[in-house]
Design a protein around this motif. Structure first.
Motif, PDB file in Angstrom:
ATOM      1  N   ARG A  29       0.817  -1.204   0.000  1.00  0.00           N
ATOM      2  CA  ARG A  29       0.000   0.000   0.000  1.00  0.00           C
ATOM      3  C   ARG A  29       0.858   1.264   0.000  1.00  0.00           C
ATOM      4  O   ARG A  29       1.947   1.301   0.533  1.00  0.00           O
ATOM      5  CB  ARG A  29      -0.885  -0.005   1.248  1.00  0.00           C
ATOM      6  CG  ARG A  29      -1.852   1.159   1.271  1.00  0.00           C
ATOM      7  CD  ARG A  29      -2.709   1.085   2.497  1.00  0.00           C
ATOM      8  NE  ARG A  29      -3.303   2.379   2.760  1.00  0.00           N
ATOM      9  CZ  ARG A  29      -2.695   3.338   3.434  1.00  0.00           C
ATOM     10  NH1 ARG A  29      -1.498   3.142   3.916  1.00  0.00           N
ATOM     11  NH2 ARG A  29      -3.306   4.503   3.616  1.00  0.00           N
ATOM     12  N   GLY A  30       0.314   2.290  -0.627  1.00  0.00           N
ATOM     13  CA  GLY A  30       0.887   3.612  -0.478  1.00  0.00           C
ATOM     14  C   GLY A  30       1.966   3.941  -1.490  1.00  0.00           C
ATOM     15  O   GLY A  30       2.349   5.084  -1.635  1.00  0.00           O
ATOM     16  N   ASP A  31       2.446   2.922  -2.178  1.00  0.00           N
ATOM     17  CA  ASP A  31       3.488   3.185  -3.162  1.00  0.00           C
ATOM     18  C   ASP A  31       3.073   2.550  -4.485  1.00  0.00           C
ATOM     19  O   ASP A  31       3.253   1.354  -4.689  1.00  0.00           O
ATOM     20  CB  ASP A  31       4.814   2.599  -2.700  1.00  0.00           C
ATOM     21  CG  ASP A  31       5.879   2.746  -3.778  1.00  0.00           C
ATOM     22  OD1 ASP A  31       5.632   3.459  -4.770  1.00  0.00           O
ATOM     23  OD2 ASP A  31       6.957   2.140  -3.615  1.00  0.00           O
ATOM     24  N   PRO A  32       2.524   3.361  -5.388  1.00  0.00           N
ATOM     25  CA  PRO A  32       2.034   2.774  -6.636  1.00  0.00           C
ATOM     26  C   PRO A  32       3.124   2.120  -7.473  1.00  0.00           C
ATOM     27  O   PRO A  32       2.837   1.392  -8.412  1.00  0.00           O
ATOM     28  CB  PRO A  32       1.424   3.970  -7.374  1.00  0.00           C
ATOM     29  CG  PRO A  32       1.951   5.192  -6.701  1.00  0.00           C
ATOM     30  CD  PRO A  32       2.296   4.813  -5.299  1.00  0.00           C
TER      31      PRO A  32
ATOM     32  N   SER B 164       5.431   0.184  -6.137  1.00  0.00           N
ATOM     33  CA  SER B 164       5.937  -1.014  -5.462  1.00  0.00           C
ATOM     34  C   SER B 164       5.721  -2.229  -6.347  1.00  0.00           C
ATOM     35  O   SER B 164       4.820  -2.265  -7.172  1.00  0.00           O
ATOM     36  CB  SER B 164       5.207  -1.226  -4.142  1.00  0.00           C
ATOM     37  OG  SER B 164       4.116  -2.090  -4.316  1.00  0.00           O
TER      38      SER B 164
END
Lengths: 131, 131, 131, 131, 131
Positions: free
Chosen positions: A29-32, A34
């Motif tokens: 989550r939170g890092d597209p 990743s």
């Protein structure tokens, strides 16, 4: 005994066997950007006529979930004792089966809270046939 | 009677038959490492020309949802009385059909409240053809 | 006229035709054990070269959405006047086509309020080829 | 020049080419019985060895996104100047390729506010091979 | 040494190899007519018997995640050093493999806040067999 299941090398019976397994994808989550992770997971299920499954997988077949299935009846509760799909496919090919289809049923599970990573599942099925 | 449907062994008609069933995946909530469950579920639907379906599945075909379909017409409301896809495929193969395609239409149902486990559906279709 | 389209029985042209239709799944809310419903729905679209579509489907082809398409041009706006996919496949097989692929593009529509049942769509495509 | 790419009619090279395009489904909100719309959309991407793509599609290939790709190298940034998949498939078949697989990667985009219609995407890939 | 893996040109072993990669689709928010982007991404994974993977991909195989796998054992942790699927498929075809199936497991990751663009993943698998 003249049952084809008891004499697999004399007359190989035609029939279908299906392998199924789950795929899991974890999206961080939170890092597209990743990478996330996508992989096959869980046990390999074997579906089809009991005697065909036993002929192909022998001792590597786990029948504990459906221990008393008569050989001519169908089951969808057998599992393999090993985890590699390619190993299962190679055994099926050695027994004269070929892959006729595969598909992955879409399925997703929204697990945990919005602040958590989510895990998404799909169910993959590989269909083999021996003519 | 010279109808091909009444004489399946004299002249086997070409044609398509489709089997459809639902897949269900239940994702247990709150534990991303839970196994969840994915399985086929529900009745096996049979779609195609009525006389072909009757020729292949005979007494195991449930026609109660479409009882008066003329033999040369198409239906998508027949069901099988048994639950194993491999059993249906084996009957189709014995009648000269082979699987030409399968796919699983993605479908998901967000059932109940956010605090509940979710159940997700997919619709799987297996296409058979006899030439 | 020596156009292959005007003489389909003298020289059958090779080519692809695609059938498309939507699948709909309605998940009843609040009861994870509900059956829900999954079915094909809506019109069957025909995509490909106009003269091939006309040769195969003849009077059962609805050209009203693309009425002036020249025979050698491609269209994706033809529809069938009947609703059974198997009927369309049987006509394609009679004309020498065989199914080479099918897939269902995942698509879902969250319709209405959270308190309503949801309807989920997928788009299914069947690809045929005549060599 | 004895390069196979310069002499496609003397020795046709084996190889894979992939076509990709997006599918779009718009679900009208508030009416579970609305038809919605599902269609292919956007440009057709061509992936594979540069010289194979040029041999098959010639002047209809848009190389502007990857203009300096050497002929023996691979690219995934070519596009077609026309919009019909069947037209692309027909050209591939004329060049000796056949479709070996297709699939649609599931993808969905929740665009805009809850009060808007939603658009959902999928990415469809068609794999061709010439032996 | 008479191991088939050491003598691939004398006796080519039958077997399955699977390639896997992720697809990523980014849906731009707020504009239902935006193109969004769909593409393959990330490394190409190779699954199957270690010696088959080494025979086909040689120096282009990255074994760092599973460095000590015995040649007759199965692995799902090898990767390719190059990024083009068609390049991998061409190598497989040169080694006598053909593609028997492909599918894309549905997976989606809702990354970041509602106000962000979302990235959606799918996992694509290509199955090859040499008989």
């Amino acid at each position: 005994c003249t049952s084809p299941c008891a004499a697999p090398f004399e007359r190989r019976r035609p029939g279908f066997l299906t392998l199924g397994c789950r795929g899991v994808s974890t999206g961080a989550r939170g890092d597209p950007h990743s990478e996330g992770k996508a992989r096959r997971a869980g046990r390999i299920a074997v579906c089809g006529k009991a005697c065909l499954a036993k002929e192909v997988f022998g001792e590597t077949l786990n029948e504990s979930r459906d221990p008393d299935r008569p050989p001519e009846r169908y089951t969808s509760r057998y599992y393999l004792r090993f985890a590699f799909l390619e190993q299962a496919w190679d055994r099926l090919a050695e027994a004269g089966f070929h892959m006729v289809a595969c598909h992955s049923g879409c399925a997703a599970a929204l697990l945990g809270e919005p602040s958590d990573d989510r895990t998404w599942n799909s169910y993959i099925e590989y269909v083999f046939f021996r003519s």
